[in-house]
Design a protein around this motif. Structure first.
Motif, PDB file in Angstrom:
ATOM      1  N   LYS A   5      -4.663   5.135  -5.542  1.00 56.36           N
ATOM      2  CA  LYS A   5      -5.546   4.434  -4.860  1.00 56.36           C
ATOM      3  C   LYS A   5      -7.000   4.980  -4.989  1.00 56.36           C
ATOM      4  O   LYS A   5      -7.811   4.558  -4.799  1.00 56.36           O
ATOM      5  CB  LYS A   5      -5.122   4.587  -3.257  1.00 56.36           C
TER       6      LYS A   5
ATOM      7  N   VAL B 121       1.839   2.216  -3.866  1.00 52.66           N
ATOM      8  CA  VAL B 121       0.798   2.782  -4.537  1.00 52.66           C
ATOM      9  C   VAL B 121       0.356   4.088  -4.190  1.00 52.66           C
ATOM     10  O   VAL B 121       0.394   4.352  -2.936  1.00 52.66           O
ATOM     11  CB  VAL B 121      -0.354   1.702  -4.480  1.00 52.66           C
TER      12      VAL B 121
ATOM     13  N   GLN C  93      -7.434  -5.000  -1.317  1.00 55.20           N
ATOM     14  CA  GLN C  93      -7.875  -4.383   0.069  1.00 55.20           C
ATOM     15  C   GLN C  93      -9.136  -3.399  -0.038  1.00 55.20           C
ATOM     16  O   GLN C  93      -9.994  -3.429   0.814  1.00 55.20           O
ATOM     17  CB  GLN C  93      -6.693  -3.611   0.552  1.00 55.20           C
TER      18      GLN C  93
ATOM     19  N   ALA D  38      -3.498  -4.060  -3.386  1.00 58.02           N
ATOM     20  CA  ALA D  38      -4.298  -2.424  -2.998  1.00 58.02           C
ATOM     21  C   ALA D  38      -5.703  -2.765  -3.545  1.00 58.02           C
ATOM     22  O   ALA D  38      -6.561  -2.374  -2.932  1.00 58.02           O
ATOM     23  CB  ALA D  38      -3.544  -1.288  -3.998  1.00 58.02           C
TER      24      ALA D  38
ATOM     25  N   LEU E 193       0.968  -1.168   0.159  1.00 55.83           N
ATOM     26  CA  LEU E 193      -0.096   0.046   0.086  1.00 55.83           C
ATOM     27  C   LEU E 193       1.059   1.324   0.039  1.00 55.83           C
ATOM     28  O   LEU E 193       0.457   2.383  -0.496  1.00 55.83           O
ATOM     29  CB  LEU E 193      -1.019  -0.067   1.142  1.00 55.83           C
TER      30      LEU E 193
ATOM     31  N   TYR F 245      -0.329  -3.269  -6.935  1.00 62.14           N
ATOM     32  CA  TYR F 245      -1.613  -2.757  -7.338  1.00 62.14           C
ATOM     33  C   TYR F 245      -2.628  -3.922  -7.027  1.00 62.14           C
ATOM     34  O   TYR F 245      -3.806  -3.656  -6.941  1.00 62.14           O
ATOM     35  CB  TYR F 245      -1.666  -2.804  -9.120  1.00 62.14           C
TER      36      TYR F 245
END
Lengths: 429, 429
Positions: A83, A78, A176, A173, A75, A170
């Motif tokens: 995001k 990114v 998540q 992310a 995270l 990516y």
């Protein structure tokens, strides 16, 4: 490069069939290898996964699970802007899919009769995401969000690691943002075996979704029935219906956006305008030059790029329905007025400002769509794929009494006397 | 005869798993034979069908199609009363399934955005119905009516003829009442091959549904992907949750109505009452004696009949959800209040006057239900099985312009520059 084919109305069906081939192939050799891998994972669990990851992905893992700290590290890699982009796409996907939610219904009729269906989410869903060099955060969003909207409690993602043992930031992310509950490093047929049967680390799931190579696709077919699967995806496809006056540059760009996926991808234009067809041919060659994935797109166009010339637009719709393409673009004026003619397609894009990448990434409808003509019988991935139904039946004594003659008559026609007895015994005394 | 198993809460999961086994079996030998038959039908069409019908059904047919006069003759053999019974069942089935119809929806949002899904019937459905000595008019109704309610234009039924080359009058009468469009004499894997790929006489279909033996089931799996299939059905199952005070005679009769189907059928009682359990054991033995299909039912009870004794009803629901049975009967007071606890079952029957044959034949909900624990992820056959969706996407120029940064950012994350180009090219000039 794109082949021009004139289609006259009388032999439309045969001409199109001859040019759009989708062969049924039993893949016997691959199946033997895949079956062996699945059996190995069933017997040897995690150890088999470690071995195959070393063999196929070239990395010795210390753990199959992606750790919290790996996710945090990803995270950080990114950017905030990226995001936000993933989040905006996720919001659109969630909003669209919430419209697909279905609710339990019960009808209570006369004399205490109740008939209906309970609608419940499946409990555990497994999501396969390609990895290694491939990076598909959009596939994570498109597969995980419908499951979460349906109410699936446990969504586990499997993806093969790269040679350093990592998963793309990516991809992590997106997982998540989509609310994936667990992420595991495993790919190929072995990952599908692990999702279907479980290992020490991986809980078996009820349904497996997501794109993959031929080994993944065959493995999904093989475990189908023991668990559910989404669909067996073939190469990506676009079909554009365009009339005279449509923008050849846009058409060429959209055809190429499909062609760059894969040498087996297919890009088809159907038009009633020969000048437009010729202009698109030129534009494709011109634009190809500027693409990073030029060789793949060129091979795809050479193999499967086709332009069908028809006498009138009605024939264009007939051909599109025969092909039942994954993506169908209507580059015609007032496209909504023609929606009733679209019988078979994964998704239909209306007008010149609705290019296929809008649907791939952003608008909200799912990008997992039926390929290879399966739009004749299957649907985009949706919330409905993660819901299932249980019928509910309740009759009162009086209600059953009134139906008893009919039920027992049917049981007799089928020669099933225990079925008959189950009714009679309730009214014997 | 029915085995009593005491289940304590701590090891519930393991105890139930040990007694309710459903093995995943690749059936490799059968698959080779089935693949050969399918390939033969693909290559040799009708001739292959004639050959296999001679070989497997023991009859040389002059025509594969059931003629109008055969249908008329069959209708004369079915009494008016029997026709009325079939018609009443058909009406109930139709009424229930009409509630499952779904409609195309389109949302037109801001600035000319349109998102939605077209919902359309598939065009051609194939329906397999067992034949020879088996007579299942109820299966004809349960499979054909949802297709017709969905709007499928062409529903073709295949069924193996008996040794005289005929099809049961009940089967033909049910087909007529259900609105089947064409009836063909063909059975086994060869019939599935013919439905999937077509022959001179048979038009290929988009989806194949209906019950069959292991050859039919494996053939359906094999053509899955080329066409759609309903599900891979296993042996029939019933699970009854009953509390102290429930009627042991009714319970035994309902368990036996499932057991008479097949030696591999399974009948399970879950109760918190040991006296009830013992009473049911006695009743099963007592009632068995009076059944025509006594030997089959006795073998089924011996092989798969189980009574789980639990400490309280909550555990009974947990076990039922773990089993995810095809049929679940709740023989408890106020069963509707417990519906929320039912997570996984094909159909749930509430109270003592809702025996399973009511659902098999008459109430309206479908009797084609998920078996072998597949209720974890699949649903009763329904209208939804004959409908499919096409996503609709329309953005205006302004709308696409505002989203262009996000769409191109996502394309860049995935390394797909032609996708990016399809957006940029629209705003370059």
């Amino acid at each position: 490069m794109m082949k021009l084919i004139r289609v006259d109305d009388k032999r439309m069906d045969q001409i199109v069939s001859a040019h759009v081939k989708r062969d049924y192939d039993p893949y016997e050799d691959i199946d033997l290898a895949v079956q062996k891998i699945i059996n190995d994972v069933r017997q040897n669990g995690d150890q088999a996964l470690f071995n195959y990851t070393k063999q196929f992905d070239g990395v010795t893992l210390s753990s199959i699970k992606v750790s919290e700290s790996e996710i945090e590290e990803a995270l950080r890699q990114v950017s905030e802007q990226e995001k936000a982009v993933l989040q905006k796409a996720a919001d659109n996907i969630r909003r669209f899919h919430e419209k697909q939610l279905e609710k339990t219904w019960l009808d209570d009729g006369t004399q205490g009769m109740i008939l209906g269906q309970l609608i419940r989410p499946i409990e555990r869903a497994g999501l396969y995401i390609p990895g290694g060099k491939a990076v598909y955060p959009s596939s994570v969003l498109m597969n995980a969000i419908p499951a979460k909207v349906a109410g699936v409690k446990y969504v586990v993602m499997v993806t093969p690691p790269d040679q350093s043992g990592s998963v793309s930031p990516y991809t992590l992310a997106a997982a998540q943002i989509a609310g994936v509950d667990e992420i595991l490093k495993a790919g190929g047929a072995q990952a599908i075996g692990a999702l279907a049967f479980g290992t020490e680390t991986i809980n078996a799931v009820d349904k497996i979704v997501g794109p993959g190579n031929i080994f993944v696709a065959r493995a999904k077919r093989m475990v189908f029935g023991h668990v559910d699967i989404d669909m067996v995806a073939g190469p990506s496809e676009i079909c554009i219906i365009a009339e005279s006056g449509a923008n050849a540059k846009y058409i060429a760009a959209d055809l190429l956006s499909q062609a760059e996926h894969d040498e087996e991808a297919s890009a088809i234009l159907i038009t009633d305008s020969l000048p437009l067809a010729e202009e698109v041919q030129q534009e494709v060659i011109h634009q190809l030059d500027q693409l990073e994935r030029k060789e793949i797109a060129a091979a795809s166009m050479q193999n499967h790029g086709k332009i069908f010339i028809v006498d009138h637009l009605e024939s264009a719709f007939q051909i599109a329905n025969q092909i039942a393409p994954e993506h169908l673009e209507l580059m015609i004026s007032e496209p909504t007025l023609h929606l009733a003619k679209v019988r078979h397609a994964g998704a239909v894009f209306l007008g010149e400002y609705s290019p296929e990448p809008l649907g791939d990434y952003f608008a909200g409808p799912n990008h997992t769509l039926p390929t290879s003509g399966t739009a004749r019988f299957s649907s985009p991935l949706g919330v409905y794929d993660f819901l299932k139904k249980t019928s509910v039946i309740h009759y009162s004594r009086e209600q059953l009494y009134q139906a008893k003659g009919e039920i027992t008559a049917l049981a007799r026609m089928e020669g099933l006397t225990a079925h008959e007895n189950a009714i009679h015994i309730r009214f014997d005394d």
